[in-house]
Design an enzyme around this catalytic site. Structure first.
Site, PDB file in Angstrom:
ATOM      1  CE  LYS A 150      -3.862  -2.239   2.287  1.00 29.49           C
ATOM      2  NZ  LYS A 150      -4.403  -2.687   3.578  1.00 29.49           N
ATOM      3  CD  GLN A 209      -3.861  -4.442   6.625  1.00 28.89           C
ATOM      4  OE1 GLN A 209      -3.870  -3.441   5.915  1.00 28.89           O
ATOM      5  NE2 GLN A 209      -4.270  -5.616   6.183  1.00 28.89           N
ATOM      6  CG  ASP A 263     -10.277  -0.052   4.892  1.00 25.06           C
ATOM      7  OD1 ASP A 263     -10.064  -0.603   3.795  1.00 25.06           O
ATOM      8  OD2 ASP A 263      -9.548  -0.195   5.892  1.00 25.06           O
TER       9      ASP A 263
END
Ligand code: GUN
Length: 297
Positions: free
Chosen positions: A54, A98, A121
């Site tokens: 990422k 995460q 997200d």
């Protein structure tokens, strides 16, 4: 019949290029550099790999990348304080924590602490509610990537029978909402669904997101259907080697389907490409600028 192989790797590369073009224009015309902060708690090896990719792709797209690697024993209070600082930082337009988090941390509490406008997200309860009611939101990256592949292939999804196998908050549920938003007729199936094979055989679009290696065989696939395989499972072969497989038995399904995503190289690369797209969208919205077309739901 042999299915057309959907090249997610090439599609994701085009999305990343498109995002990079928009980022370059934002910098040149508005002096604005989109920034993405990724928070990793603990040393889970798979998560470390994802976070590394990422960060690398964020920088390659011309964005600022902020990595916060915290020890596994970080307290909830300290993690929430990091999120509060990122929420208040004008250089940060997207925040990703995460998952999974270590078990002593409450993921719902942590995710819901993120400013919904920075929740790239799309996991914050506000974004879940906005998506569920058809309002503008941040959309979870993997389902957004699947939707882009499907729109590219089919043009319109209107009236098509879509079956989503899997009911997770990360993929199955938002995928179903997005398909519904594009006027597909949607069924959410899962491991407890009765006559799962029959349900799958009714699908013009079959999205597999159950996390069970090669669970869906070719004879569950309607001839000519589009198969989107979200699964990424590492298995050990009888020869003792490890390899990645999806939730669909690729070999048998590819003989029946009209189009299918491979594993790896199908849905996987789309997730980070969509994360970059969401970060760009968040930066545009935060600055009252028009959002780029084709990169959101
Ligand atoms: N872990 C596995 N997939 C994801 C994802 O899409 N977002 C986050 N934050 N964590 C993950």
């Amino acid at each position: 019949m042999t299915a057309r192989v959907i090249d997610g790797k090439a599609f994701a590369a085009r999305i990343r290029e498109e995002v990079a073009g928009h980022v370059a224009r934002l910098k040149a015309e508005h002096g604005l550099q989109p920034g993405l902060a990724v928070v990793l708690v603990g040393e889970d090896p798979a998560s470390q790999v994802y976070v590394g990719s990422k960060g690398k792709q964020t920088v390659e797209a011309g964005m600022a990348s902020f990595e916060h690697k915290l020890p596994a024993e970080t307290s909830e209070k300290d993690l929430l304080a990091v999120i509060d600082r990122l929420n208040a930082d004008p250089k940060v337009h997207g925040i990703l924590v995460q998952l999974p988090l270590p078990s002593h941390l409450n993921s719902d509490l942590v995710i819901n602490r993120i400013d919904p406008a920075k929740d790239v997200d799309g996991f914050h309860i506000s974004n879940v509610g906005l998506l569920g009611t058809g309002q503008k939101s941040m959309v979870p990256c993997t389902p957004l990537g699947c939707l882009m592949l499907l729109r590219d292939l089919h043009g319109s999804l209107s009236g098509l029978n879509a079956v989503v196998v899997g009911r997770s908050n990360i993929v199955g549920k938002p995928m179903a909402q997005l398909l519904l938003g594009d006027s597909a007729t949607v069924t959410i199936a899962h491991s407890r669904t009765k006559n799962l094979a029959e349900v799958c055989r009714g699908a013009d679009i079959l999205v597999a997101a159950v996390g069970r290696p090669e669970m869906i065989p070719g004879d569950w696939v309607k001839p000519g259907a589009t198969v989107i395989d979200v699964g990424i499972n590492r298995i050990t072969t009888p020869e003792g080697k490890t390899r990645l497989v999806g939730d669909v038995d690729y070999e048998s399904a590819a003989r029946v389907a009209g189009a299918i995503t491979p594993v790896p190289g199908g849905v996987g690369p789309m997730t980070i490409a969509c994360l970059l797209a969401n970060t760009l969208t968040a930066a545009c919205r935060a600055n009252g600028l028009p959002e780029p077309k084709g990169l959101t739901a």
